[in-house]
Design a protein around this motif. Structure first.
Motif, PDB file in Angstrom:
ATOM      1  N   TRP A 179       1.092  -1.273  -0.082  1.00 50.06           N
ATOM      2  CA  TRP A 179       0.088   0.010  -0.022  1.00 50.06           C
ATOM      3  C   TRP A 179       0.917   1.279   0.118  1.00 50.06           C
ATOM      4  O   TRP A 179       1.960   1.358   0.719  1.00 50.06           O
ATOM      5  CB  TRP A 179      -0.963  -0.068   1.142  1.00 50.06           C
ATOM      6  N   GLY A 180       0.662   2.045  -0.763  1.00 54.78           N
ATOM      7  CA  GLY A 180       1.302   3.208  -1.153  1.00 54.78           C
ATOM      8  C   GLY A 180       2.371   3.040  -2.378  1.00 54.78           C
ATOM      9  O   GLY A 180       3.052   4.162  -2.538  1.00 54.78           O
ATOM     10  N   GLY A 181       2.480   2.060  -2.823  1.00 54.15           N
ATOM     11  CA  GLY A 181       3.438   1.826  -3.670  1.00 54.15           C
ATOM     12  C   GLY A 181       3.050   2.156  -5.271  1.00 54.15           C
ATOM     13  O   GLY A 181       1.879   2.678  -5.362  1.00 54.15           O
ATOM     14  N   GLU A 182       3.865   1.897  -6.309  1.00 59.05           N
ATOM     15  CA  GLU A 182       3.710   2.668  -7.406  1.00 59.05           C
ATOM     16  C   GLU A 182       4.276   1.591  -8.543  1.00 59.05           C
ATOM     17  O   GLU A 182       5.295   1.020  -8.610  1.00 59.05           O
ATOM     18  CB  GLU A 182       4.468   3.965  -7.671  1.00 59.05           C
ATOM     19  N   MET A 183       3.271   1.661  -9.499  1.00 61.02           N
ATOM     20  CA  MET A 183       3.794   1.016 -10.904  1.00 61.02           C
ATOM     21  C   MET A 183       4.034   2.210 -11.880  1.00 61.02           C
ATOM     22  O   MET A 183       3.183   2.792 -11.940  1.00 61.02           O
ATOM     23  CB  MET A 183       2.453   0.042 -11.402  1.00 61.02           C
ATOM     24  N   TYR A 184       5.271   2.411 -12.445  1.00 56.90           N
ATOM     25  CA  TYR A 184       5.654   3.367 -13.151  1.00 56.90           C
ATOM     26  C   TYR A 184       6.376   2.528 -14.497  1.00 56.90           C
ATOM     27  O   TYR A 184       7.419   2.171 -14.494  1.00 56.90           O
ATOM     28  CB  TYR A 184       7.114   4.161 -12.283  1.00 56.90           C
ATOM     29  N   PHE A 185       5.445   2.869 -15.588  1.00 50.78           N
ATOM     30  CA  PHE A 185       5.966   2.225 -16.474  1.00 50.78           C
ATOM     31  C   PHE A 185       5.595   2.797 -17.998  1.00 50.78           C
ATOM     32  O   PHE A 185       4.813   3.619 -18.112  1.00 50.78           O
ATOM     33  CB  PHE A 185       5.245   0.591 -16.681  1.00 50.78           C
ATOM     34  N   SER A 186       6.597   2.349 -19.038  1.00 53.57           N
ATOM     35  CA  SER A 186       6.295   2.962 -20.256  1.00 53.57           C
ATOM     36  C   SER A 186       5.994   1.833 -21.262  1.00 53.57           C
ATOM     37  O   SER A 186       6.202   0.559 -21.069  1.00 53.57           O
ATOM     38  CB  SER A 186       7.634   3.503 -20.751  1.00 53.57           C
ATOM     39  N   VAL A 252      -4.002   4.051 -37.786  1.00 59.33           N
ATOM     40  CA  VAL A 252      -3.779   3.512 -36.289  1.00 59.33           C
ATOM     41  C   VAL A 252      -2.638   4.417 -36.006  1.00 59.33           C
ATOM     42  O   VAL A 252      -1.527   4.406 -36.590  1.00 59.33           O
ATOM     43  CB  VAL A 252      -3.681   2.243 -36.169  1.00 59.33           C
ATOM     44  N   ALA A 253      -2.752   5.298 -35.097  1.00 53.32           N
ATOM     45  CA  ALA A 253      -1.483   6.096 -34.597  1.00 53.32           C
ATOM     46  C   ALA A 253      -1.076   5.578 -33.182  1.00 53.32           C
ATOM     47  O   ALA A 253      -1.926   5.098 -32.500  1.00 53.32           O
ATOM     48  CB  ALA A 253      -1.952   7.727 -34.223  1.00 53.32           C
ATOM     49  N   PHE A 254       0.162   5.292 -32.927  1.00 51.32           N
ATOM     50  CA  PHE A 254       0.748   4.878 -31.797  1.00 51.32           C
ATOM     51  C   PHE A 254       1.543   5.794 -31.044  1.00 51.32           C
ATOM     52  O   PHE A 254       1.999   6.772 -31.659  1.00 51.32           O
ATOM     53  CB  PHE A 254       1.857   3.753 -31.983  1.00 51.32           C
ATOM     54  N   SER A 255       1.588   5.759 -29.688  1.00 57.01           N
ATOM     55  CA  SER A 255       2.433   6.480 -28.825  1.00 57.01           C
ATOM     56  C   SER A 255       3.292   5.796 -27.832  1.00 57.01           C
ATOM     57  O   SER A 255       2.839   4.604 -27.639  1.00 57.01           O
ATOM     58  CB  SER A 255       1.499   7.526 -28.029  1.00 57.01           C
ATOM     59  N   SER A 256       4.460   6.474 -27.818  1.00 53.31           N
ATOM     60  CA  SER A 256       5.257   5.632 -26.540  1.00 53.31           C
ATOM     61  C   SER A 256       4.877   6.707 -25.280  1.00 53.31           C
ATOM     62  O   SER A 256       5.036   7.915 -25.466  1.00 53.31           O
ATOM     63  CB  SER A 256       6.625   5.936 -26.785  1.00 53.31           C
ATOM     64  N   SER A 257       4.233   6.188 -24.175  1.00 51.98           N
ATOM     65  CA  SER A 257       3.736   6.677 -23.007  1.00 51.98           C
ATOM     66  C   SER A 257       4.170   6.251 -21.699  1.00 51.98           C
ATOM     67  O   SER A 257       4.255   5.034 -21.674  1.00 51.98           O
ATOM     68  CB  SER A 257       1.973   6.973 -23.052  1.00 51.98           C
ATOM     69  N   THR A 258       4.501   7.032 -20.721  1.00 48.34           N
ATOM     70  CA  THR A 258       4.887   6.700 -19.436  1.00 48.34           C
ATOM     71  C   THR A 258       3.597   7.070 -18.516  1.00 48.34           C
ATOM     72  O   THR A 258       3.154   7.958 -18.214  1.00 48.34           O
ATOM     73  CB  THR A 258       5.978   7.373 -18.917  1.00 48.34           C
ATOM     74  N   TYR A 259       3.166   5.980 -17.886  1.00 40.45           N
ATOM     75  CA  TYR A 259       2.052   6.250 -16.887  1.00 40.45           C
ATOM     76  C   TYR A 259       2.660   5.780 -15.332  1.00 40.45           C
ATOM     77  O   TYR A 259       3.422   5.228 -15.207  1.00 40.45           O
ATOM     78  CB  TYR A 259       0.935   5.190 -17.023  1.00 40.45           C
ATOM     79  N   ARG A 260       1.944   6.470 -14.366  1.00 43.33           N
ATOM     80  CA  ARG A 260       2.132   6.232 -12.929  1.00 43.33           C
ATOM     81  C   ARG A 260       0.818   5.884 -12.298  1.00 43.33           C
ATOM     82  O   ARG A 260      -0.266   6.408 -12.599  1.00 43.33           O
ATOM     83  CB  ARG A 260       2.493   7.453 -12.297  1.00 43.33           C
ATOM     84  N   LEU A 261       0.870   4.624 -11.808  1.00 42.47           N
ATOM     85  CA  LEU A 261      -0.363   4.017 -11.136  1.00 42.47           C
ATOM     86  C   LEU A 261       0.135   3.913  -9.605  1.00 42.47           C
ATOM     87  O   LEU A 261       1.006   3.112  -9.466  1.00 42.47           O
ATOM     88  CB  LEU A 261      -0.712   2.585 -11.606  1.00 42.47           C
ATOM     89  N   TRP A 262      -0.866   4.305  -8.837  1.00 41.44           N
ATOM     90  CA  TRP A 262      -0.442   4.141  -7.294  1.00 41.44           C
ATOM     91  C   TRP A 262      -1.583   3.219  -6.656  1.00 41.44           C
ATOM     92  O   TRP A 262      -2.722   3.118  -7.209  1.00 41.44           O
ATOM     93  CB  TRP A 262      -0.618   5.603  -6.477  1.00 41.44           C
ATOM     94  N   LYS A 263      -1.001   2.437  -5.655  1.00 41.35           N
ATOM     95  CA  LYS A 263      -1.981   1.583  -4.948  1.00 41.35           C
ATOM     96  C   LYS A 263      -2.274   2.372  -3.564  1.00 41.35           C
ATOM     97  O   LYS A 263      -1.446   2.315  -2.670  1.00 41.35           O
ATOM     98  CB  LYS A 263      -1.300   0.402  -4.475  1.00 41.35           C
ATOM     99  N   LEU A 264      -3.443   3.421  -3.635  1.00 37.06           N
ATOM    100  CA  LEU A 264      -3.602   4.132  -2.473  1.00 37.06           C
ATOM    101  C   LEU A 264      -5.386   3.824  -2.387  1.00 37.06           C
ATOM    102  O   LEU A 264      -5.918   3.679  -3.080  1.00 37.06           O
ATOM    103  CB  LEU A 264      -3.580   5.588  -2.924  1.00 37.06           C
ATOM    104  N   ARG A 265      -5.647   3.871  -0.794  1.00 35.92           N
ATOM    105  CA  ARG A 265      -6.874   3.746  -0.529  1.00 35.92           C
ATOM    106  C   ARG A 265      -7.509   4.970  -0.562  1.00 35.92           C
ATOM    107  O   ARG A 265      -6.860   6.087  -0.296  1.00 35.92           O
ATOM    108  CB  ARG A 265      -6.858   3.257   1.092  1.00 35.92           C
TER     109      ARG A 265
END
Length: 297
Positions: A179-186, A252-265
């Protein structure tokens, strides 16, 4: 039972195409036939310095599309989904330091063989050993021995698009994060759903194009699996640089994107806007589309 068996056979064939491409077809970065895996911005100086200390064979087999090295890493336990030959793992190893720990998971034995071959080299290079590699599927991290709520940070670099079951990838990521951790991925995303028949093209699939998620489908999946408020960190449109592939993908258009996902209550799906957010326009084109995150031209 027959339907289930057919499904299992299709999934195994899917995995087999990916393993063949990354285990045998690609031997170095220069073997890639599109520009889809060249989307990362120039790393900051401290990351560049860490990359230079990684064994050349490992660097030569790097196929990422973004920069998945966040700030403030010291002492963290980090999991790399689809670690390949281990480039990002060995970079992260230096940045989490001797009190941290880095775990790489990949399903392709040939990639893991390269990663594991240089464990001792990097231990000597860094003065400590804090990296381990596991063979397994990112859709089933339990089978790879990753316990629930055991990691602080998950990274992944142009891998989730290759999975036949992206919902399971995100669900497992949520499970193993503290809990409070993050997924940080491209990863590579599309501005519309990619025709299913393109999945059968091993080069299109291996080049991270035909398996790309429609960006709005990704946002829905992220919220469904517990990541309530996905945040787009960086994006830019990909140019394929391959006329044959451009003809296949059509509009179809493509992107390289970096997202941040958090595990938060208690995290809401949308933020109240008090004027606290700043959009840095030099990361985006003038025709950037909010929400989807893919520049149109």
């Amino acid at each position: 039972m027959a339907a289930a068996s057919s499904h299992d056979e299709n999934v195994q064939a899917y995995y087999g195409r990916v393993q063949e491409y990354y285990g045998h077809v690609l031997q170095r970065t220069s073997d890639i036939t599109t520009k889809a895996c060249s989307g990362a911005r120039r790393p900051p100086p401290h990351v560049l310095a860490a990359i230079k200390r990684v064994h050349q064979e490992v660097n030569d087999r790097y196929y990422g599309c973004g920069l998945t090295i966040p700030h403030v890493l010291e002492g963290l336990t980090v999991l790399d989904l689809g670690c390949g030959a281990g480039r990002d793992c060995y970079v992260l190893s230096q940045l989490v330091g001797p009190q941290g720990h880095v775990i790489g998971v990949d399903m392709t034995q040939e990639q893991l063989d390269v990663a594991c071959k240089h464990l001792e080299f990097h231990k000597q290079q860094f003065g400590f050993g804090n990296v381990e590699f596991k063979k397994g599927f990112i859709e089933d991290l339990a089978a790879a021995g990753i316990a629930s709520e055991s990691v602080d940070l998950i990274v992944s670099n142009c891998v989730v698009n290759l999975s036949p079951d992206k919902e399971s990838v995100l669900r497992e990521a949520f499970r193993v994060l503290k809990w409070g951790g993050e997924m940080y991925f491209s990863d590579v995303y599309s501005d519309r759903r990619v025709p299913k028949e393109l999945l059968l093209d091993p080069v299109m699939h291996g080049a991270c194009l035909s398996g790309a998620l429609y960006c709005n489908d990704f946002l829905r999946l992220a919220r469904k699996t517990g990541f309530t408020d996905p945040r787009l960190d960086e994006t830019h449109r990909l140019t394929l640089g391959n006329p044959n592939m451009e003809a296949l993908v059509g509009h179809v258009a493509f992107s390289s994107s970096t997202y941040r996902l958090w595990k938060l209550r208690g995290l809401e799906s949308d933020c109240e806007d008090y004027g606290q957010a700043l959009l840095l326009s030099y990361f985006l084109t003038a025709d950037y589309t909010p929400g989807c995150g893919i520049p149109r031209h």
